[in-house]
Design a protein around this motif. Structure first.
Motif, PDB file in Angstrom:
ATOM      1  N   ILE A 161      13.143  74.423  -5.597  1.00 19.45           N
ATOM      2  CA  ILE A 161      12.894  73.175  -4.875  1.00 19.45           C
ATOM      3  C   ILE A 161      13.507  73.243  -3.478  1.00 19.45           C
ATOM      4  O   ILE A 161      14.434  74.014  -3.223  1.00 19.45           O
ATOM      5  N   LYS A 162      12.955  72.434  -2.589  1.00 20.85           N
ATOM      6  CA  LYS A 162      13.498  72.271  -1.243  1.00 20.85           C
ATOM      7  C   LYS A 162      13.633  70.778  -0.975  1.00 20.85           C
ATOM      8  O   LYS A 162      12.661  70.041  -1.108  1.00 20.85           O
ATOM      9  N   VAL A 163      14.828  70.353  -0.624  1.00 25.65           N
ATOM     10  CA  VAL A 163      15.080  68.925  -0.440  1.00 25.65           C
ATOM     11  C   VAL A 163      15.557  68.648   0.987  1.00 25.65           C
ATOM     12  O   VAL A 163      16.060  69.530   1.680  1.00 25.65           O
ATOM     13  N   ASP A 164      15.380  67.387   1.406  1.00 25.78           N
ATOM     14  CA  ASP A 164      15.801  66.983   2.744  1.00 25.78           C
ATOM     15  C   ASP A 164      17.307  66.799   2.836  1.00 25.78           C
ATOM     16  O   ASP A 164      17.935  67.175   3.828  1.00 25.78           O
ATOM     17  N   LEU A 165      17.879  66.201   1.787  1.00 24.50           N
ATOM     18  CA  LEU A 165      19.311  65.880   1.778  1.00 24.50           C
ATOM     19  C   LEU A 165      19.919  66.266   0.438  1.00 24.50           C
ATOM     20  O   LEU A 165      19.303  66.076  -0.612  1.00 24.50           O
ATOM     21  N   CYS A 166      21.127  66.782   0.493  1.00 25.07           N
ATOM     22  CA  CYS A 166      21.902  67.029  -0.726  1.00 25.07           C
ATOM     23  C   CYS A 166      23.216  66.270  -0.618  1.00 25.07           C
ATOM     24  O   CYS A 166      23.995  66.485   0.315  1.00 25.07           O
ATOM     25  N   PHE A 167      23.452  65.369  -1.554  1.00 25.37           N
ATOM     26  CA  PHE A 167      24.719  64.650  -1.628  1.00 25.37           C
ATOM     27  C   PHE A 167      25.597  65.327  -2.667  1.00 25.37           C
ATOM     28  O   PHE A 167      25.233  65.421  -3.842  1.00 25.37           O
ATOM     29  N   LEU A 168      26.768  65.776  -2.218  1.00 26.13           N
ATOM     30  CA  LEU A 168      27.642  66.562  -3.077  1.00 26.13           C
ATOM     31  C   LEU A 168      29.070  66.035  -2.997  1.00 26.13           C
ATOM     32  O   LEU A 168      29.581  65.773  -1.905  1.00 26.13           O
ATOM     33  N   GLY A 169      29.693  65.863  -4.137  1.00 24.97           N
ATOM     34  CA  GLY A 169      31.101  65.491  -4.159  1.00 24.97           C
ATOM     35  C   GLY A 169      31.975  66.711  -3.943  1.00 24.97           C
ATOM     36  O   GLY A 169      31.519  67.857  -4.035  1.00 24.97           O
ATOM     37  N   ALA A 170      33.233  66.459  -3.632  1.00 22.72           N
ATOM     38  CA  ALA A 170      34.183  67.561  -3.404  1.00 22.72           C
ATOM     39  C   ALA A 170      35.412  67.354  -4.271  1.00 22.72           C
ATOM     40  O   ALA A 170      36.072  66.320  -4.189  1.00 22.72           O
ATOM     41  N   ASN A 171      35.709  68.344  -5.102  1.00 19.47           N
ATOM     42  CA  ASN A 171      36.937  68.284  -5.896  1.00 19.47           C
ATOM     43  C   ASN A 171      38.135  68.619  -5.024  1.00 19.47           C
ATOM     44  O   ASN A 171      39.230  68.117  -5.219  1.00 19.47           O
ATOM     45  N   GLY A 172      37.907  69.485  -4.051  1.00 22.25           N
ATOM     46  CA  GLY A 172      38.924  69.810  -3.056  1.00 22.25           C
ATOM     47  C   GLY A 172      38.246  70.030  -1.724  1.00 22.25           C
ATOM     48  O   GLY A 172      37.151  70.591  -1.672  1.00 22.25           O
ATOM     49  N   ILE A 173      38.871  69.574  -0.640  1.00 19.44           N
ATOM     50  CA  ILE A 173      38.303  69.794   0.691  1.00 19.44           C
ATOM     51  C   ILE A 173      39.428  70.049   1.678  1.00 19.44           C
ATOM     52  O   ILE A 173      40.402  69.304   1.750  1.00 19.44           O
ATOM     53  N   ASP A 174      39.277  71.152   2.421  1.00 21.79           N
ATOM     54  CA  ASP A 174      40.342  71.608   3.315  1.00 21.79           C
ATOM     55  C   ASP A 174      39.708  72.340   4.495  1.00 21.79           C
ATOM     56  O   ASP A 174      38.705  73.040   4.328  1.00 21.79           O
ATOM     57  N   THR A 175      40.280  72.203   5.672  1.00 20.14           N
ATOM     58  CA  THR A 175      39.683  72.825   6.856  1.00 20.14           C
ATOM     59  C   THR A 175      39.701  74.352   6.787  1.00 20.14           C
ATOM     60  O   THR A 175      38.822  75.016   7.332  1.00 20.14           O
ATOM     61  N   LYS A 176      40.671  74.924   6.105  1.00 20.36           N
ATOM     62  CA  LYS A 176      40.757  76.382   5.998  1.00 20.36           C
ATOM     63  C   LYS A 176      39.974  76.926   4.803  1.00 20.36           C
ATOM     64  O   LYS A 176      39.260  77.917   4.919  1.00 20.36           O
ATOM     65  N   GLU A 177      40.119  76.259   3.662  1.00 22.10           N
ATOM     66  CA  GLU A 177      39.510  76.768   2.430  1.00 22.10           C
ATOM     67  C   GLU A 177      38.117  76.197   2.163  1.00 22.10           C
ATOM     68  O   GLU A 177      37.399  76.687   1.297  1.00 22.10           O
ATOM     69  N   GLY A 178      37.723  75.170   2.888  1.00 16.09           N
ATOM     70  CA  GLY A 178      36.397  74.585   2.708  1.00 16.09           C
ATOM     71  C   GLY A 178      36.316  73.692   1.484  1.00 16.09           C
ATOM     72  O   GLY A 178      37.281  73.019   1.114  1.00 16.09           O
TER      73      GLY A 178
END
Length: 248
Positions: A161-178
């Protein structure tokens, strides 16, 4: 650390990340796994969490859905409201799971016509309440911990499939580790979601900023939008401005 302090720390971790592992808590608290297991048993007996093999789950995240126990619900609703502003008529949208995504599904305008793919049965049920939405649940093995569908069949279906938008939650988010997570199967599904999407929108409450889990989902340069409940010019988001991300 006193027992009361350990319990408070454990609940903080489970509220932020929806689940905890006894082995991880043992290292973070610098206590034995037996001590952690006793703590988790006591918290489970007090009906503050759900004890599972190897750790525990948040009650607000687990089926049946405990609406009155959603952590930081006002902040998650604010995140969801911002996210809805990106959805346009006729779009094809892909969503992950989690309590923020459920808030998003609830708040979608009743007159919006769009197609939603989701890997979350709980999100699919909320989306199905909107008469003008086409809702497609991508099936597979249900992860009892993450409450989403996982496995090779899910990854394969996402590749088609190809979608316009993907909404994804983040269990962890960091500027270095992503963007990071603690579950290998979940990480594989999230990576497949990224590949199928023209734009990737990360939804996260601000408390998860600068937190890191063991397994990498993607770098921040693979993300097009980042949404928290904070104002885009909030000091806590300054470091994220270094990336080519639209912050809402």
């Amino acid at each position: 650390m006193l027992k009361k302090e350990r319990h408070s720390f454990i609940m903080k971790q489970i509220n932020l990340h929806n689940k905890v592992l006894s082995s991880d808590l043992s290292q973070l608290l610098n206590v034995s796994e037996d001590t952690v297991r006793r703590d988790l048993n006591e918290l489970a007996e007090a009906e503050k969490l759900l004890k599972v093999h190897g750790g525990a789950l948040s009650k607000s995240f687990h089926f049946p859905f405990h609406q009155n126990e959603v952590y930081a619900q006002d902040a998650k609703r604010e995140v969801a409201l911002k996210a809805i502003s990106l959805i346009k008529e006729g779009m094809v949208v892909l969503t992950g799971g989690g309590t923020t995504m459920i808030e998003l599904a609830k708040l979608i305008p009743t007159d919006l016509e769009a197609t939603f793919f989701t890997i979350s049965p709980l999100v699919a049920l909320e989306l199905a309440e909107h008469a003008k939405l086409t809702v497609i649940l991508i099936g597979g093995q249900l992860s009892k911990n993450a409450q989403i569908n996982i496995g090779a069949s899910v990854v394969n279906d996402l590749s088609e499939i190809k979608v316009d938008l993907c909404f994804l939650g983040a269990n962890g988010i960091d500027t270095k580790e992503g963007i990071t997570d603690s579950d290998w199967e979940v990480v594989q599904v999230k990576k497949a979601m990224l590949k199928s999407s023209a734009k990737v929108v990360i939804l996260s409450i601000a408390e998860k900023l600068n937190s890191v889990q063991k397994m990498k989902v993607c770098s921040l340069n693979q993300v097009t939008h980042f949404i928290t409940e904070l104002s885009p010019n909030h000091p806590n988001l300054i470091a994220f401005n270094e990336f080519n991300i639209q912050i809402l």
